[in-house]
Design a protein around this motif. Structure first.
Motif: not given
Length: 449
Positions: A131-135, A137-138, A155-156, A159-160, A162
């Motif tokens: 999921l961290s590789r998906r821009k 992902f909110h 890795s969470l 997730c910039h 979020l």
């Protein structure tokens, strides 16, 4: 005749073909099919792949995924099989999903054996990395009813994008290279273990943070001796809920509108800090405040100033658990009320532990009663509703009631809820006492429950 029969059969085939072509569900647009699936659990949404060829891959484009381990439990399946089914399902779900994932919600169940927990922990870290590789992902929600805490994968923190993060039952250690969540608006940590320094760092790294909830184990539920100092620096924070254990609280939240503080343990009395000023010294925008359990005792534990640095002009609703028999807590309460000129509603629960006689004249009781000497003029020019819980009509309580009723010209409703069940005779006696208290409001209705 044969020609007529042939023509009839041809017409029937054409009608069947026409009816088959009117498959309403399969002919729905892609976005409508996605909308329909959004009302189902993700597991049920995946099952729709058998409906028709057009529905086969619709589930792979839904942007909000919600998975619960309870959906994989069956009477004949062991814990190992249940957890294995969950892990395989999420693995395939994330691998085959070919659309954006805006939101992912995961609810893990109980885990009684260490090897099952480790199996899930490894899979959990794998999913977070994906999921961290998906821009896009909110939003991420995670909870577990297991007795084990999940070490949150580093890795969470990559997730910039979020904007909403809701975590339960996690052990959180911020990585040294953490750069912050620049888009985070809502942060909720429940039954999580995290240090005070990491809380401060995490919150201050979210410049757009609008709502913050910190509950229970965030403040040492699994270590009762932990002494945690909280420092909340959030320039745009509007809603704050804190429930747990801590020894100090410093707020730098100038935009705070609604706040609730719930302290589980009674603080030490020896304290040189001005707790009231540190916690509530500068809240110019606050409209709703709640102080529960031992938080009021915490505010009273430090040195008490003559006045607050700023007036709580916008405060409309105040909810308190306060010991009216305590001179220190009574002093803090009066100071708060003096700094809330536009208060509309007051909800007060009396946390007095000494259930003395109604008119006991101990030194403490007399001192508290003296806190409520009435000033000249009206005190609460906007107060309309007062609700008093756990009252047993002691001298300090009556002094407080006299203060309220003589200082609130617009008061419309006073509700007194006694600590114990009151029979009709006692109820009439208490009502008669309340009626004899002088009042400045002409439209006051008094209710005793």
């Amino acid at each position: 005749m044969d020609h007529s029969r042939s023509k009839k059969l041809k017409t029937q085939k054409e009608n069947l073909a026409s009816d088959e072509g009117q498959d309403f569900i399969s002919s729905l647009p892609e976005d409508v099919r996605c909308k329909i699936l959004s009302y189902l659990s993700t597991r049920d949404a995946v099952k729709t792949c058998i409906l028709s060829s057009k529905w086969r891959y619709t589930w792979a484009t839904i942007p909000e995924l919600s998975v619960s381990e309870d959906d994989f439990i069956s009477p004949i399946a062991s814990e190992r099989i249940t957890r294995s089914r969950l892990v395989k399902f999420v693995d395939i779900l994330l691998y085959l999903h070919n659309g954006p994932i805006f939101k992912f919600k995961l609810e893990a169940g109980k885990c009684s054996r260490e090897n099952y927990f480790e199996y899930f922990r490894v899979a959990f870290a794998r999913w977070i990395l994906h999921l961290s590789r998906r821009k896009e992902f909110h939003e991420f929600f995670f909870s577990s009813s297991s007795k084990h805490l999940f070490n949150l994968p580093t890795s969470l923190f990559l997730c910039h994008g979020l904007s909403i993060l809701n975590l339960h039952d996690c052990h959180i250690n911020l990585p040294s290279a953490f750069e912050g969540f620049k888009l985070m608006r809502v942060l909720e940590l429940q039954d999580c273990v995290i240090s005070g320094d990491d809380i401060e760092r995490l919150v201050s790294s979210c410049p757009l943070l609008d709502e913050l909830v910190l509950e229970t184990a965030s403040f040492g539920l699994f270590n009762p001796n932990m002494e945690l100092s909280l420092k909340i620096c959030a320039p745009k924070l509007k809603k704050l809920i804190i429930h747990g254990r801590f020894v100090s609280l410093l707020l730098k939240t100038p935009c705070l509108v609604k706040a609730c503080f719930d302290l589980e343990v009674r603080p030490a009395r020896v304290n040189a800090r001005a707790n009231l000023v540190e916690a509530l010294g500068a809240l110019p925008e606050v409209e709703v405040l709640g102080f529960h359990q031992q938080f009021f005792a915490y505010l009273a534990a430090g040195s008490l100033p003559d006045h607050l640095p700023s007036t709580l002009d916008k405060l409309k609703i105040l909810s308190l658990d306060v010991n009216l028999a305590s001179p220190e807590e009574a002093s803090v309460m009066r100071l708060l009320l003096q700094n809330a000129p536009n208060l509309v509603e007051l909800n007060l629960t009396n946390s007095t532990t000494d259930r003395a006689d109604w008119f006991s004249q101990t030194n403490s009781t007399m001192t508290c009663a003296g806190q409520w000497e009435i000033d000249s003029g009206s005190f609460f020019m906007s107060l309309r509703v007062v609700e008093l819980y756990e009252f047993f009509i002691s001298r300090s309580e009556l002094a407080f009631l006299k203060f309220i009723l003589a200082s609130a010209p617009l008061l419309e409703q006073l509700t007194v809820i006694k600590e114990q069940v009151t029979d009709a005779r006692e109820k009439d006696a208490v009502i008669e006492i309340l009626k004899r208290i002088p009042k400045v409001s002409v439209n006051l209705q008094i209710t005793l429950e």
